[in-house]
Design a protein around this motif. Sequence first.
Motif, PDB file in Angstrom:
ATOM      1  N   ASP A 120       0.816  -1.205   0.000  1.00  0.00           N
ATOM      2  CA  ASP A 120       0.000   0.000   0.000  1.00  0.00           C
ATOM      3  C   ASP A 120       0.854   1.261   0.000  1.00  0.00           C
ATOM      4  O   ASP A 120       0.507   2.263  -0.631  1.00  0.00           O
ATOM      5  N   SER A 121       1.971   1.206   0.678  1.00  0.00           N
ATOM      6  CA  SER A 121       2.835   2.391   0.758  1.00  0.00           C
ATOM      7  C   SER A 121       3.632   2.631  -0.523  1.00  0.00           C
ATOM      8  O   SER A 121       4.092   3.758  -0.758  1.00  0.00           O
ATOM      9  N   GLN A 122       3.798   1.602  -1.368  1.00  0.00           N
ATOM     10  CA  GLN A 122       4.636   1.738  -2.558  1.00  0.00           C
ATOM     11  C   GLN A 122       3.856   1.650  -3.873  1.00  0.00           C
ATOM     12  O   GLN A 122       4.467   1.679  -4.942  1.00  0.00           O
ATOM     13  N   LEU A 123       2.522   1.536  -3.817  1.00  0.00           N
ATOM     14  CA  LEU A 123       1.751   1.421  -5.057  1.00  0.00           C
ATOM     15  C   LEU A 123       1.883   2.660  -5.936  1.00  0.00           C
ATOM     16  O   LEU A 123       1.957   2.550  -7.168  1.00  0.00           O
ATOM     17  N   ARG A 124       1.895   3.830  -5.337  1.00  0.00           N
ATOM     18  CA  ARG A 124       2.021   5.050  -6.135  1.00  0.00           C
ATOM     19  C   ARG A 124       3.328   5.061  -6.915  1.00  0.00           C
ATOM     20  O   ARG A 124       3.363   5.429  -8.095  1.00  0.00           O
ATOM     21  N   LEU A 125       4.421   4.628  -6.270  1.00  0.00           N
ATOM     22  CA  LEU A 125       5.711   4.577  -6.956  1.00  0.00           C
ATOM     23  C   LEU A 125       5.676   3.545  -8.086  1.00  0.00           C
ATOM     24  O   LEU A 125       6.180   3.803  -9.197  1.00  0.00           O
ATOM     25  N   LEU A 126       5.080   2.386  -7.836  1.00  0.00           N
ATOM     26  CA  LEU A 126       5.017   1.352  -8.873  1.00  0.00           C
ATOM     27  C   LEU A 126       4.266   1.828 -10.107  1.00  0.00           C
ATOM     28  O   LEU A 126       4.731   1.650 -11.245  1.00  0.00           O
ATOM     29  N   PHE A 127       3.102   2.443  -9.918  1.00  0.00           N
ATOM     30  CA  PHE A 127       2.312   2.862 -11.073  1.00  0.00           C
ATOM     31  C   PHE A 127       2.899   4.098 -11.744  1.00  0.00           C
ATOM     32  O   PHE A 127       2.680   4.298 -12.951  1.00  0.00           O
ATOM     33  N   THR A 128       3.629   4.920 -11.008  1.00  0.00           N
ATOM     34  CA  THR A 128       4.334   6.034 -11.655  1.00  0.00           C
ATOM     35  C   THR A 128       5.414   5.514 -12.584  1.00  0.00           C
ATOM     36  O   THR A 128       5.570   5.996 -13.723  1.00  0.00           O
ATOM     37  N   MET A 129       6.165   4.515 -12.128  1.00  0.00           N
ATOM     38  CA  MET A 129       7.177   3.897 -12.983  1.00  0.00           C
ATOM     39  C   MET A 129       6.525   3.171 -14.159  1.00  0.00           C
ATOM     40  O   MET A 129       7.051   3.196 -15.285  1.00  0.00           O
ATOM     41  N   LEU A 130       5.388   2.529 -13.920  1.00  0.00           N
ATOM     42  CA  LEU A 130       4.697   1.821 -14.993  1.00  0.00           C
ATOM     43  C   LEU A 130       4.273   2.768 -16.106  1.00  0.00           C
ATOM     44  O   LEU A 130       4.269   2.405 -17.290  1.00  0.00           O
ATOM     45  N   GLU A 131       3.940   3.988 -15.753  1.00  0.00           N
ATOM     46  CA  GLU A 131       3.458   4.953 -16.738  1.00  0.00           C
ATOM     47  C   GLU A 131       4.569   5.794 -17.358  1.00  0.00           C
ATOM     48  O   GLU A 131       4.527   6.082 -18.567  1.00  0.00           O
ATOM     49  N   LYS A 132       5.576   6.163 -16.551  1.00  0.00           N
ATOM     50  CA  LYS A 132       6.528   7.180 -17.016  1.00  0.00           C
ATOM     51  C   LYS A 132       7.932   6.660 -17.281  1.00  0.00           C
ATOM     52  O   LYS A 132       8.777   7.434 -17.749  1.00  0.00           O
ATOM     53  N   SER A 133       8.205   5.421 -16.994  1.00  0.00           N
ATOM     54  CA  SER A 133       9.552   4.919 -17.253  1.00  0.00           C
ATOM     55  C   SER A 133       9.837   4.930 -18.755  1.00  0.00           C
ATOM     56  O   SER A 133       8.977   4.565 -19.572  1.00  0.00           O
ATOM     57  N   SER A 134      11.024   5.342 -19.102  1.00  0.00           N
ATOM     58  CA  SER A 134      11.411   5.406 -20.512  1.00  0.00           C
ATOM     59  C   SER A 134      11.857   4.062 -21.061  1.00  0.00           C
ATOM     60  O   SER A 134      12.074   3.935 -22.271  1.00  0.00           O
ATOM     61  N   LEU A 135      11.983   3.055 -20.212  1.00  0.00           N
ATOM     62  CA  LEU A 135      12.464   1.736 -20.635  1.00  0.00           C
ATOM     63  C   LEU A 135      11.292   0.776 -20.800  1.00  0.00           C
ATOM     64  O   LEU A 135      10.564   0.506 -19.839  1.00  0.00           O
ATOM     65  N   PRO A 136      11.066   0.241 -22.006  1.00  0.00           N
ATOM     66  CA  PRO A 136       9.967  -0.713 -22.194  1.00  0.00           C
ATOM     67  C   PRO A 136      10.086  -1.948 -21.315  1.00  0.00           C
ATOM     68  O   PRO A 136       9.064  -2.489 -20.874  1.00  0.00           O
ATOM     69  N   ILE A 137      11.310  -2.416 -21.036  1.00  0.00           N
ATOM     70  CA  ILE A 137      11.475  -3.606 -20.212  1.00  0.00           C
ATOM     71  C   ILE A 137      10.979  -3.357 -18.787  1.00  0.00           C
ATOM     72  O   ILE A 137      10.405  -4.242 -18.141  1.00  0.00           O
ATOM     73  N   VAL A 138      11.187  -2.136 -18.294  1.00  0.00           N
ATOM     74  CA  VAL A 138      10.710  -1.798 -16.948  1.00  0.00           C
ATOM     75  C   VAL A 138       9.184  -1.771 -16.932  1.00  0.00           C
ATOM     76  O   VAL A 138       8.542  -2.316 -16.015  1.00  0.00           O
ATOM     77  N   ARG A 139       8.571  -1.150 -17.943  1.00  0.00           N
ATOM     78  CA  ARG A 139       7.109  -1.088 -17.993  1.00  0.00           C
ATOM     79  C   ARG A 139       6.513  -2.487 -18.144  1.00  0.00           C
ATOM     80  O   ARG A 139       5.478  -2.798 -17.551  1.00  0.00           O
ATOM     81  N   SER A 140       7.165  -3.323 -18.922  1.00  0.00           N
ATOM     82  CA  SER A 140       6.665  -4.685 -19.110  1.00  0.00           C
ATOM     83  C   SER A 140       6.765  -5.488 -17.813  1.00  0.00           C
ATOM     84  O   SER A 140       5.826  -6.210 -17.431  1.00  0.00           O
ATOM     85  N   ASN A 141       7.904  -5.376 -17.115  1.00  0.00           N
ATOM     86  CA  ASN A 141       8.070  -6.093 -15.838  1.00  0.00           C
ATOM     87  C   ASN A 141       7.054  -5.621 -14.799  1.00  0.00           C
ATOM     88  O   ASN A 141       6.472  -6.429 -14.062  1.00  0.00           O
ATOM     89  N   LEU A 142       6.852  -4.313 -14.730  1.00  0.00           N
ATOM     90  CA  LEU A 142       5.909  -3.790 -13.749  1.00  0.00           C
ATOM     91  C   LEU A 142       4.466  -4.147 -14.099  1.00  0.00           C
ATOM     92  O   LEU A 142       3.627  -4.268 -13.205  1.00  0.00           O
ATOM     93  N   MET A 143       4.166  -4.314 -15.377  1.00  0.00           N
ATOM     94  CA  MET A 143       2.819  -4.758 -15.760  1.00  0.00           C
ATOM     95  C   MET A 143       2.546  -6.158 -15.208  1.00  0.00           C
ATOM     96  O   MET A 143       1.458  -6.443 -14.698  1.00  0.00           O
TER      97      MET A 143
END
Length: 468
Positions: A120-143
């Motif tokens: 619960d404390s880190q969900l905001r960070l996870l979804f921010t990275m999922l949306e704004k990370s410039s690396l497709p591999i990071v967005r894919s892993n977080l998905m």
Amino acid sequence: MVLQNLPFPRAIHVKGRIGWNQNCLLTRDSWLLSHQDASSEATMEEEMGLVGATADDTEAELIRGICELELLDGKQTLAAFVPLLLKVCNNPGLYSNPELCAAASLALGKFCMISATFCDSQLRLLFTMLEKSSLPIVRSNLMIATGDLAIRFPNLVDPWTPHLYARLRDPAQQVRKTAGLVMTHLILKDMVKVKGQVSEMAVLLIDPAPQIAALAKNFFNELSHKGNAIYNLLPDIISRLSAPEGGVEEEPFHTIMKQLLSYITKDKQTESLVEKLCQRFRTARTERQYRDLAYCVSQLPLTERGLRKMLDNFDCFGDKLSDESIFSAFLSVVGKLRRGAKPEGKAVIDEFEQKLRACHTRGLDAIEEFEMGQGGSQRAPSAKKLPAVSRHRHLVSAASDDDFVTPEPRRTTRRHPNTQQQVSKKKLRIVFSSDESSEEELSAEMMEDETPKKTTPIRRASAHRQRS
């Protein structure tokens, strides 16, 4: 375990894997303890097993407490890596190595699987990275990580569901494919509420990658077997895809809706959907939305009852028929209905086509003329009788004028006083020919003192001869 000889990204990956394995081991033991099968035990053993079941529940609760409070506590080894993970994930500009960012984001997702409080404390960070990370591999892993969290902690992830759907339009093909697989699993397993945002899944039907388009088609094929799911979602999907902001182009819209409307096969669903689409012409804002609605109506397998629904709601779209594409779409409906029409249904089809052509050439005002023409032809036989009725009324009125003659004064006879009081109390009722339809009451009776002094003309010849 000694990690000093491992590269930094590899060390982070290993710690994330350790945390994941510990969580899986503990949760598996908890699940096994809470799902022990005692169906084959004897009666005595079942009664004894009740005490064992209570003990198993206590132990399972203890294991969940360990995962929630102790694994990521400051005294444990895994907790020492949490500040490092957060520092790497919060500073992508400072730590720009792709392997390091990918390992850190994946390890953070695995750590969130351990504890609901930490998640619960880190969900905001996870979804921010999922949306704004410039690396497709990071967005894919977080998905993938957020999909697992939606199963593990569904109540925590539910408010973030729109961000999961948004990855279906990711510019990277790898991320779109991963998002399609994850959302297919979550929706079909009822782990995520199916909302109007499923239109993002419909957009994958026109994806340039054949694998992704096939994945989306398979998803809707499976969803069509879940009751009325597609029927319930279609109005929202149409609104979102034809919206000026965030919609798709007209030709891709036709491709998507042709596929989705092919799943509507029940007559009741078709009739209800036709009525809803016709009424949406009133709330549509652009010419493009009018054309999209007309195309959707033309793709439905209409029956005679569906055509009657369109006739009932003709005023909703009649003023839009001046557009050639809208007129052609509705005219194609007429062509489809004629192919299998019964003889008794052809009259309704002809009426609908005449209305369409009248509105297309002369506008909505032509419908009023058309309806008046039909109504006049139906009332023609009864109209011939009207002159006779009017002549009869004229004769009655003329007769009433001639018969309005002041009656002769009646001779008063002596009666008992009581009877005279009763007669005086009873007033005569004036009856005119205009109030009663019977010809027997055309004349009126008045008392002598109520007779008008000035009358024109009144025949008094008969009364004068009697007096003389």
